[in-house]
Enzyme design. Structure first.
Site, PDB file in Angstrom:
ATOM      1  N   ASN A   1      66.669  36.102  52.065  1.00  0.00           N
ATOM      2  CA  ASN A   1      65.612  36.362  53.041  1.00  0.00           C
ATOM      3  C   ASN A   1      64.366  35.538  52.755  1.00  0.00           C
ATOM      4  O   ASN A   1      63.755  34.967  53.672  1.00  0.00           O
ATOM      5  CB  ASN A   1      65.252  37.849  53.037  1.00  0.00           C
ATOM      6  CG  ASN A   1      66.305  38.719  53.708  1.00  0.00           C
ATOM      7  OD1 ASN A   1      67.220  38.216  54.353  1.00  0.00           O
ATOM      8  ND2 ASN A   1      66.180  40.014  53.550  1.00  0.00           N
TER       9      ASN A   1
ATOM     10  N   ARG B   1      75.819  33.940  67.791  1.00  0.00           N
ATOM     11  CA  ARG B   1      76.358  33.707  66.450  1.00  0.00           C
ATOM     12  C   ARG B   1      77.784  34.241  66.419  1.00  0.00           C
ATOM     13  O   ARG B   1      78.031  35.388  66.769  1.00  0.00           O
ATOM     14  CB  ARG B   1      75.547  34.438  65.370  1.00  0.00           C
ATOM     15  CG  ARG B   1      74.103  33.980  65.227  1.00  0.00           C
ATOM     16  CD  ARG B   1      73.463  34.587  63.977  1.00  0.00           C
ATOM     17  NE  ARG B   1      72.022  34.498  64.007  1.00  0.00           N
ATOM     18  CZ  ARG B   1      71.324  33.426  63.633  1.00  0.00           C
ATOM     19  NH1 ARG B   1      71.983  32.346  63.218  1.00  0.00           N
ATOM     20  NH2 ARG B   1      70.003  33.431  63.672  1.00  0.00           N
TER      21      ARG B   1
ATOM     22  N   HIS C   1      69.737  34.499  73.917  1.00  0.00           N
ATOM     23  CA  HIS C   1      69.969  35.469  72.846  1.00  0.00           C
ATOM     24  C   HIS C   1      70.630  36.740  73.355  1.00  0.00           C
ATOM     25  O   HIS C   1      71.028  37.597  72.566  1.00  0.00           O
ATOM     26  CB  HIS C   1      68.624  35.796  72.166  1.00  0.00           C
ATOM     27  CG  HIS C   1      68.725  36.611  70.935  1.00  0.00           C
ATOM     28  ND1 HIS C   1      68.270  37.912  70.847  1.00  0.00           N
ATOM     29  CD2 HIS C   1      69.228  36.314  69.711  1.00  0.00           C
ATOM     30  CE1 HIS C   1      68.487  38.384  69.633  1.00  0.00           C
ATOM     31  NE2 HIS C   1      69.062  37.443  68.921  1.00  0.00           N
TER      32      HIS C   1
ATOM     33  N   TYR D   1      76.723  45.410  60.594  1.00  0.00           N
ATOM     34  CA  TYR D   1      75.510  45.509  61.408  1.00  0.00           C
ATOM     35  C   TYR D   1      75.609  46.750  62.282  1.00  0.00           C
ATOM     36  O   TYR D   1      76.632  46.976  62.936  1.00  0.00           O
ATOM     37  CB  TYR D   1      75.350  44.285  62.321  1.00  0.00           C
ATOM     38  CG  TYR D   1      74.779  43.060  61.669  1.00  0.00           C
ATOM     39  CD1 TYR D   1      75.032  42.752  60.334  1.00  0.00           C
ATOM     40  CD2 TYR D   1      73.990  42.179  62.397  1.00  0.00           C
ATOM     41  CE1 TYR D   1      74.506  41.610  59.748  1.00  0.00           C
ATOM     42  CE2 TYR D   1      73.456  41.030  61.820  1.00  0.00           C
ATOM     43  CZ  TYR D   1      73.725  40.752  60.501  1.00  0.00           C
ATOM     44  OH  TYR D   1      73.208  39.624  59.927  1.00  0.00           O
TER      45      TYR D   1
ATOM     46  N   ARG E   1      69.331  29.640  64.858  1.00  0.00           N
ATOM     47  CA  ARG E   1      68.795  29.103  63.606  1.00  0.00           C
ATOM     48  C   ARG E   1      69.771  29.238  62.442  1.00  0.00           C
ATOM     49  O   ARG E   1      70.307  30.302  62.166  1.00  0.00           O
ATOM     50  CB  ARG E   1      67.475  29.809  63.265  1.00  0.00           C
ATOM     51  CG  ARG E   1      66.765  29.265  62.039  1.00  0.00           C
ATOM     52  CD  ARG E   1      65.426  29.926  61.873  1.00  0.00           C
ATOM     53  NE  ARG E   1      64.470  29.455  62.859  1.00  0.00           N
ATOM     54  CZ  ARG E   1      63.486  30.195  63.356  1.00  0.00           C
ATOM     55  NH1 ARG E   1      63.372  31.446  62.989  1.00  0.00           N
ATOM     56  NH2 ARG E   1      62.638  29.687  64.227  1.00  0.00           N
TER      57      ARG E   1
ATOM     58  N   HIS F   1      70.297  47.079  63.213  1.00  0.00           N
ATOM     59  CA  HIS F   1      70.106  45.916  64.070  1.00  0.00           C
ATOM     60  C   HIS F   1      69.907  46.274  65.541  1.00  0.00           C
ATOM     61  O   HIS F   1      69.497  45.428  66.334  1.00  0.00           O
ATOM     62  CB  HIS F   1      71.332  44.992  63.920  1.00  0.00           C
ATOM     63  CG  HIS F   1      71.196  43.654  64.553  1.00  0.00           C
ATOM     64  ND1 HIS F   1      71.872  43.296  65.703  1.00  0.00           N
ATOM     65  CD2 HIS F   1      70.467  42.567  64.199  1.00  0.00           C
ATOM     66  CE1 HIS F   1      71.572  42.051  66.022  1.00  0.00           C
ATOM     67  NE2 HIS F   1      70.722  41.585  65.130  1.00  0.00           N
TER      68      HIS F   1
ATOM     69  N   ARG G   1      62.995  48.042  61.443  1.00  0.00           N
ATOM     70  CA  ARG G   1      63.663  47.601  60.215  1.00  0.00           C
ATOM     71  C   ARG G   1      62.814  46.609  59.433  1.00  0.00           C
ATOM     72  O   ARG G   1      62.702  46.699  58.222  1.00  0.00           O
ATOM     73  CB  ARG G   1      65.015  46.952  60.537  1.00  0.00           C
ATOM     74  CG  ARG G   1      65.710  46.357  59.310  1.00  0.00           C
ATOM     75  CD  ARG G   1      67.083  45.840  59.648  1.00  0.00           C
ATOM     76  NE  ARG G   1      67.069  44.770  60.622  1.00  0.00           N
ATOM     77  CZ  ARG G   1      67.006  43.474  60.311  1.00  0.00           C
ATOM     78  NH1 ARG G   1      66.919  43.097  59.055  1.00  0.00           N
ATOM     79  NH2 ARG G   1      67.020  42.559  61.260  1.00  0.00           N
TER      80      ARG G   1
END
Length: 711
Positions: free
Chosen positions: A76, A403, A463, A496, A433, A620, A592
């Site tokens: 992270n 993703r 997205h 997730y 990214r 998530h 979160r």
């Protein structure tokens, strides 16, 4: 600020969905909001990683899971420096002195971020040395130095060095004919000072630790040796005839945020590939060195790399604790969370037979609300697409992909559908990214199979999480849709936490079809009956719903707001929540990661409480609930409350219509916001405090374990 918020609320394009939205003439009855009402987003992100570090430090968490959380902190922070700190450094370099919403100038914020991040990494390194290594040793798992291994182990690992490591090493000298080598971002390196015994001349060289070899070399059983320790012990093989004066490890973090001018690029794919090549040469933003390094060697490295003193992080060895993932991979179930197997949703399994249930058949009967990873992704979303690919009555499939992986069954299903003659459209976000290269590879794989691949809308990242199947049901063409909060990635779907809706609603299907036309063509569609879509209506829709709750509270009606998301940063939405609090609305936020809102400020946010839940699953999902005087509205979707999500991305929120699903969502939020559930609480000055026990010392429940037991 207030006038602009009211104007946005009045301009909402989904007025039929949000009852009685406030207008610009609606009196607010609130006081002026203070200037210092926003916490800093960058410092809040570091605090999030401090919470992850608290999980690593928690003796109640299984040992290898604690090691995994420690590795996550490193990953992270790496991304944080490559993107956010790099952006700060860029603003300083270009002289942009615009204050952040928190009131800090870029140079001030940069200094505070470096200090806070350095403090966290020192805390992480101390915990690794003083707590993790001894705890692993008690479980007969050891991470050793060269001096700690036996002679026989040295002989064995030396053979490994000669056959597997030495052939790929490239020592690079630094002298008048050899300039200082380029140090790639996040690579681990050995800085070596050697002396010629004949001339007494000292020279500098760099040896890169091969990134494709295991970072922790397995000696035997459960004993590991860091690869840099092995290389350091054999430097004399690399510099034959020279004396090794000093060797130290170091690591550089670079700006790796991509900048692609889409409107100037004739081919976005080619432009992105060129930018990916340039990414490796981004300016440095952090230099990590072991704390045993000498001043002379450090001065040489910092001068050549181009960082200032504050950007140098002196840390105990080993650097780059992502390597702990090698230890976590050990087959030691006794040191990990109990194995968890997702279940098929009851809404799908009620009629389960020996053969897989037909998901489309069930969708014709009812909507299906999914909660991953508690509900299986493979027996719901994945099966939905696989069956559609094989169904001879399915005419078309349209899918967004942000993703995923090249070997994903989702990608395979799209390819199979195209090969079966169906029209298949994939909206691929190749600018996701750090997944850009992977996305380019499987985008081309899809194209080669005959899938129509497009890259979304110029200037926006796609997205949203959407899938649509068009089927000839005989009596009519019907659209079957999935709208979710998480990516179509089967592996991350196991860890997730996300919600998803499978529906054959004609109204939602029409909205999704229009949105796909917007993504793939030149449609100017901005109004949807059941969706909020950014950049057009998510912010204005949320603000309108928040202001409606405030109006209800002022009118003496029942009002409440509960939001669950990954981040809340957008000032306009935060100000709307402040005004709702001032009007008497009880506001509960579960965030979160980053939170820029200050809860509990008298006269501003005393009715707002902010919590954060972290655990074995990554929280998530994005959920937005408005009580609406007893006729609740619940929305789920892909959008966090951040500028990028509301202004620079195509995001989708869908309203949950089924009364049973609304009750289920409310029951989940009741649990999540219960005083009996363990969480971190945010106070008005920006400090997060973990609560794991009640006032009487009784342990609080773990939300995720509770949800597992109730699924």
């Amino acid at each position: 600020m207030a006038d602009s918020v009211w104007a946005a609320a009045a301009d909402v394009t989904t007025a039929p969905v949000i009852p009685n939205p406030p207008t610009a003439d609606t009196p607010s009855g609130t006081t002026t909001l203070p200037k210092d009402r926003f916490l800093d987003r960058e410092l809040s992100w570091i605090q999030f990683n401090e919470r992850v570090m608290e999980l690593a430090e928690d003796p109640g968490v299984p040992l290898l899971e604690r090691a995994r959380f420690c590795a996550i902190v490193t990953s992270n922070l790496d991304e944080f420096f490559m993107v956010r700190v790099a952006g700060l450094r860029r603003r300083i370099a270009t002289g942009i002195a615009v204050r952040a919403a928190s009131g800090l100038l870029p140079r001030q914020l940069h200094a505070q971020v470096l200090e806070a991040a350095h403090r966290l990494q020192e805390r992480q390194a101390a915990w690794y040395r003083d707590t993790l290594l001894p705890a692993l040793r008690e479980e007969e798992i050891e991470v050793l130095t060269w001096s700690q291994i036996s002679d026989s182990e040295r002989a064995d690992v030396s053979r490994f060095f000669r056959t597997r490591v030495f052939p790929v090493l490239t020592p690079l000298a630094v002298d008048p004919s050899h300039p200082f080598p380029y140090i790639s971002g996040l690579s681990l390196n050995l800085a070596v000072l050697v002396r010629n015994p004949e001339t007494e001349t000292e020279m500098f060289a760099r040896v890169k630790v091969p990134p494709l070899l295991p970072r922790f070399v397995l000696l035997d059983g459960q004993r590991f040796l860091p690869l840099e320790e092995l290389i350091a012990a054999h430097l004399s093989d690399l510099f034959a005839g020279m004396e090794i004066v000093e060797h130290q490890t170091f690591r550089v973090t670079r700006n790796e945020d991509l900048e692609v001018e889409e409107d100037e690029a004739e081919n976005l794919l080619d432009a992105l590939e060129r930018e990916l090549t340039r990414r490796r040469f981004g300016p440095p933003v952090r230099l990590e060195v072991v704390d045993t390094i000498g001043d002379h060697m450090l001065e040489l490295i910092t001068g050549e790399v181009g960082v200032n003193e504050r950007e140098v992080f002196r840390l105990p060895a080993p650097l780059d604790l992502r390597a702990l993932n090698d230890v976590v991979a050990l087959e030691r179930d006794d040191l990990k969370y109990p194995r968890f197997v997702p279940r098929t949703s009851r809404e799908l399994s009620e009629q389960e037979t020996s053969s897989p249930i037909d998901v489309l058949d069930v969708m014709r009967e009812r909507d299906i609300l999914l909660h991953h990873p508690y509900h299986s992704f493979s027996t719901s979303v994945q099966r939905f697409l696989e069956q559609a690919a094989q169904d001879p009555h399915v005419l078309a499939i349209k899918q967004t992909l942000y993703r995923t992986s090249g070997d994903s069954p989702i990608v395979d299903a799209l390819i199979e559908a195209a090969e079966n003659g169906k029209q298949v459209l994939a909206i691929v976000e190749i600018k996701a990214r750090f997944d850009e290269e992977n996305n380019i590879l499987w985008a081309r794989k899809l194209e080669e199979a005959g899938v129509h691949v497009v890259y979304g809308v110029v200037g926006l990242k796609t997205h949203c999480k959407l899938s649509m199947v068009v089927r000839d049901d005989g009596d009519a063409l019907r659209r079957y849709c999935h709208i979710g909060t998480g990516n179509y990635h089967p592996r991350t779907a196991r860890v997730y936490e996300d919600f998803g809706l499978l529906t054959a609603s004609a109204s939602i299907g029409e909205d999704v079809a229009n949105l796909f036309n917007y993504l793939s063509g030149y449609s100017a569609q901005r109004q949807y009956a059941n969706l909020l879509v950014s950049p057009h209506s998510v912010r204005s829709g949320l603000v309108a719903a928040i202001e409606h709750e405030a109006a209800n509270a002022r009118a003496g009606k029942r009002a409440r707001i509960r939001l669950k998301c990954n981040a809340i940063v957008d000032e306009e939405v935060i100000d709307a929540l402040y005004r709702a609090s001032q009007a008497g609305v009880h506001v509960e936020l579960m965030v979160r990661g980053i939170c820029a809102l200050r809860p509990g400020v008298p006269g501003v946010s005393e009715n707002i409480r902010v919590r954060s839940v972290l655990g074995r699953f990554l929280e998530h999902s994005r959920v937005f609930e408005f009580l609406n005087d007893g006729e609740p509205q619940v929305w789920i979707g892909s959008a966090d409350v951040m500028h990028r999500n509301l202004d620079r991305r195509v995001e989708v929120l869908v309203r949950i219509k089924n009364a049973g699903h609304i009750r289920r969502m409310q029951a989940y939020l009741d649990r999540a916001f219960s005083e009996s559930v363990a969480a971190w609480w945010l106070d008005e000055v920006g400090v997060w405090t973990r609560r794991v026990a009640g006032a009487d010392g009784t342990p609080l429940s773990d939300l995720q374990e509770l949800t597992i037991s109730l699924r």
